[in-house]
Write an enzyme that holds these catalytic residues in place. Structure first.
Site, PDB file in Angstrom:
ATOM      1  N   GLY A 165       7.438  -6.251  -3.291  1.00 50.78           N
ATOM      2  CA  GLY A 165       7.796  -5.281  -2.261  1.00 50.78           C
ATOM      3  C   GLY A 165       9.044  -5.697  -1.502  1.00 50.78           C
ATOM      4  O   GLY A 165       9.302  -6.883  -1.309  1.00 50.78           O
TER       5      GLY A 165
ATOM      6  N   ARG B  74       7.590  -4.485  -9.033  1.00 55.80           N
ATOM      7  CA  ARG B  74       6.417  -5.336  -9.277  1.00 55.80           C
ATOM      8  C   ARG B  74       6.241  -5.448 -10.784  1.00 55.80           C
ATOM      9  O   ARG B  74       5.641  -4.575 -11.414  1.00 55.80           O
ATOM     10  CB  ARG B  74       5.187  -4.747  -8.605  1.00 55.80           C
ATOM     11  N   PHE B  75       6.785  -6.505 -11.357  1.00 53.32           N
ATOM     12  CA  PHE B  75       6.746  -6.710 -12.805  1.00 53.32           C
ATOM     13  C   PHE B  75       6.576  -8.197 -13.056  1.00 53.32           C
ATOM     14  O   PHE B  75       7.379  -9.014 -12.586  1.00 53.32           O
ATOM     15  CB  PHE B  75       8.055  -6.212 -13.441  1.00 53.32           C
TER      16      PHE B  75
ATOM     17  N   ASP C  57       3.734 -13.721  -3.634  1.00 47.85           N
ATOM     18  CA  ASP C  57       2.847 -14.514  -4.486  1.00 47.85           C
ATOM     19  C   ASP C  57       2.925 -14.106  -5.956  1.00 47.85           C
ATOM     20  O   ASP C  57       2.905 -14.958  -6.847  1.00 47.85           O
ATOM     21  CB  ASP C  57       1.406 -14.423  -3.974  1.00 47.85           C
ATOM     22  N   GLY C  58       3.043 -12.806  -6.258  1.00 48.56           N
ATOM     23  CA  GLY C  58       3.107 -12.367  -7.640  1.00 48.56           C
ATOM     24  C   GLY C  58       4.383 -12.800  -8.337  1.00 48.56           C
ATOM     25  O   GLY C  58       4.359 -13.331  -9.456  1.00 48.56           O
TER      26      GLY C  58
ATOM     27  N   THR D 179       7.644 -12.148   2.038  1.00 47.62           N
ATOM     28  CA  THR D 179       6.589 -11.143   2.082  1.00 47.62           C
ATOM     29  C   THR D 179       6.286 -10.826   3.531  1.00 47.62           C
ATOM     30  O   THR D 179       6.160 -11.729   4.357  1.00 47.62           O
ATOM     31  CB  THR D 179       5.297 -11.611   1.398  1.00 47.62           C
TER      32      THR D 179
ATOM     33  N   ASP E  29       3.538  -9.838   4.480  1.00 46.75           N
ATOM     34  CA  ASP E  29       2.154 -10.250   4.706  1.00 46.75           C
ATOM     35  C   ASP E  29       2.032 -11.715   5.113  1.00 46.75           C
ATOM     36  O   ASP E  29       0.962 -12.145   5.548  1.00 46.75           O
ATOM     37  CB  ASP E  29       1.327 -10.018   3.439  1.00 46.75           C
TER      38      ASP E  29
ATOM     39  N   ASP F 192       1.621 -14.316   3.407  1.00 51.09           N
ATOM     40  CA  ASP F 192       0.467 -14.934   2.759  1.00 51.09           C
ATOM     41  C   ASP F 192       0.836 -15.866   1.613  1.00 51.09           C
ATOM     42  O   ASP F 192      -0.033 -16.218   0.797  1.00 51.09           O
ATOM     43  CB  ASP F 192      -0.505 -13.863   2.258  1.00 51.09           C
TER      44      ASP F 192
ATOM     45  N   MET G 244      -0.200  -3.142   7.271  1.00 50.79           N
ATOM     46  CA  MET G 244      -0.346  -3.723   5.939  1.00 50.79           C
ATOM     47  C   MET G 244      -1.031  -5.089   6.014  1.00 50.79           C
ATOM     48  O   MET G 244      -1.033  -5.742   7.049  1.00 50.79           O
ATOM     49  CB  MET G 244       1.011  -3.838   5.261  1.00 50.79           C
ATOM     50  N   GLY G 245      -1.568  -5.491   4.877  1.00 50.22           N
ATOM     51  CA  GLY G 245      -2.289  -6.760   4.784  1.00 50.22           C
ATOM     52  C   GLY G 245      -3.543  -6.573   3.963  1.00 50.22           C
ATOM     53  O   GLY G 245      -4.625  -6.336   4.508  1.00 50.22           O
ATOM     54  N   ARG G 246      -3.393  -6.656   2.633  1.00 45.11           N
ATOM     55  CA  ARG G 246      -4.546  -6.416   1.762  1.00 45.11           C
ATOM     56  C   ARG G 246      -5.497  -7.595   1.743  1.00 45.11           C
ATOM     57  O   ARG G 246      -6.713  -7.429   1.860  1.00 45.11           O
ATOM     58  CB  ARG G 246      -4.074  -6.122   0.335  1.00 45.11           C
TER      59      ARG G 246
ATOM     60  N   GLU H 177      -5.093  -3.128   6.414  1.00 44.64           N
ATOM     61  CA  GLU H 177      -5.535  -2.230   5.345  1.00 44.64           C
ATOM     62  C   GLU H 177      -6.636  -2.841   4.483  1.00 44.64           C
ATOM     63  O   GLU H 177      -7.430  -2.119   3.876  1.00 44.64           O
ATOM     64  CB  GLU H 177      -4.357  -1.832   4.460  1.00 44.64           C
TER      65      GLU H 177
ATOM     66  N   ARG I 201      -7.705   8.791  17.278  1.00 41.08           N
ATOM     67  CA  ARG I 201      -6.594   9.162  16.404  1.00 41.08           C
ATOM     68  C   ARG I 201      -6.178   7.949  15.564  1.00 41.08           C
ATOM     69  O   ARG I 201      -6.392   6.802  15.951  1.00 41.08           O
ATOM     70  CB  ARG I 201      -5.388   9.638  17.217  1.00 41.08           C
TER      71      ARG I 201
ATOM     72  N   HIS J 210       4.924   1.884   5.063  1.00 40.32           N
ATOM     73  CA  HIS J 210       6.147   1.228   4.612  1.00 40.32           C
ATOM     74  C   HIS J 210       7.206   1.084   5.697  1.00 40.32           C
ATOM     75  O   HIS J 210       8.215   0.410   5.472  1.00 40.32           O
ATOM     76  CB  HIS J 210       6.725   1.978   3.411  1.00 40.32           C
TER      77      HIS J 210
ATOM     78  N   ARG K  32       8.220  -2.400   6.281  1.00 41.23           N
ATOM     79  CA  ARG K  32       9.103  -3.090   5.348  1.00 41.23           C
ATOM     80  C   ARG K  32      10.578  -2.863   5.648  1.00 41.23           C
ATOM     81  O   ARG K  32      11.419  -3.702   5.329  1.00 41.23           O
ATOM     82  CB  ARG K  32       8.844  -2.611   3.921  1.00 41.23           C
TER      83      ARG K  32
END
Length: 341
Positions: free
Chosen positions: A10, A72-73, A103-104, A125, A127, A129, A169-171, A222, A266, A272, A275
């Site tokens: 990302g 993302r590949f 990380d990816g 990132t 995140d 992380d 964000m933050g999976r 998230e 609400r 995004h 980002r």
């Protein structure tokens, strides 16, 4: 030396500052050439090349996004991907790769390094992380954006006597939620590291509204999930590529709050917007330091390492120690967010 450079995963604020630092230091200090590949490891596999000279990086320091593009590949996970990467690096006569990613992307970098390629990783990132570093490029700006949003939502929440649920964000890790929640004075922060009890959330909100306030701010990562055996049960909704569908967690939490408290509720999903935009000075400086350190690492003959912020120093850590691992929010920081509600 011919250096290959990619930005993967990302996008985030500060990537162009890292690109600029690599190109300026490699060209100016060592006379190295820098070859950019568009769209991360996909560009390497496809041979999508963009040479980078000093003229290409003028005026990019304050720009968000990445002039190289990103995707993302992960070549080791794609049929023929690793062979295609190695073939491109040989065809372009690349001596070493500098890979800016999360990380990816860094996990992929560690696999490429195992195939004999000289690789230096730079963590980025929003995140925050990536294991092994105190901070990653893009995180400070993302927290600033989220905090500013919370500050703005305070006034409208108070004006309308509402509960405002803010999804950030933050999976897998709740760094943005926890730090923005603390900085923005949120009443409740829900992070993946601490599965929540909706009954407790409801009790807290009811007590607050009875005692001294007519509004509340609830920040939800998230990836936040309810604790097993509690009264709220839902599965995180995922898209076709395994990504969390934006708003799904925040909407579920908001619906439960409204139903159980009767308070007008609400949802604001930042998505995004976290980002994009102009990087804060902190991200520009961190990215510049990492870019410089990556070129220095190559000059020292290092490989299969990642630049990392440790305290006030930039150090090199083995990719094998950090690839595929996540840095989660420590209990102490989550306790601060909970105690200051």
């Amino acid at each position: 030396m011919r250096i290959g450079l990619i930005t993967g995963g990302g996008d985030c604020a500060g990537l162009n500052a890292a690109i600029r630092a690599v190109v300026k230091h490699a060209h100016g200090s060592y006379g190295h050439s820098v070859t950019g590949f568009r769209n991360g490891w996909r560009g390497v596999a496809e041979g999508d090349v963009r040479p980078l000279a000093r003229d290409d990086i003028r005026g990019v320091l304050a720009l968000g996004g990445t002039l190289l593009g990103t995707a993302r590949f992960h070549p080791h996970s794609e049929p023929g991907g690793m062979d295609a990467v190695l073939a491109t690096l040989e065809a372009e006569r690349i001596d070493a790769m500098i890979c800016v990613g999360g990380d990816g992307t860094l996990h992929a970098a560690s696999v490429v390094a195992e195939h004999g390629v000289n690789v230096i990783g730079i963590p980025k990132t929003i995140d925050n992380d990536v294991e092994g570093t105190d901070a990653s490029i893009g995180f400070e700006t993302a927290v600033h954006v989220a905090t500013e949003a919370i500050d703005r939502l305070h006034t409208t929440a108070e004006s309308h006597n509402r509960v405002m649920v803010v999804e950030v964000m933050g999976r897998h890790a709740g760094w943005i939620a926890v730090q923005a929640g603390i900085a923005g004075g949120a009443e409740i922060v829900l992070a993946p590291e601490a599965p929540f009890d909706m009954d407790r959330v409801v009790r807290t909100l009811k007590h607050r509204h009875r005692a001294h306030a007519s509004f509340s701010i609830v920040v939800v990562a998230e990836g936040a999930v309810p604790a097993e055996g509690t009264s709220l049960d839902f599965e995180t909704r995922l898209g076709p590529h395994g990504e969390i569908i934006a708003g799904s967690t925040g909407e579920r939490v908001a619906a439960a709050i409204a139903e159980r408290t009767g308070f007008e509720t609400r949802v604001t999903v930042l998505g995004h917007v976290q980002r994009g935009g102009t990087p804060l000075p902190g991200d520009r400086i961190l990215a510049s330091r990492f870019g410089y350190a990556a070129v220095e690492a190559l000059a020292e003959g290092r490989s299969a390492v990642m630049t990392a912020l440790r305290g006030d120093r930039v150090e090199l850590v083995p990719l094998s120690e950090v690839a595929g691992r996540l840095k989660r929010v420590p209990d102490e920081l989550i306790a601060v967010a909970s105690a200051l509600a």
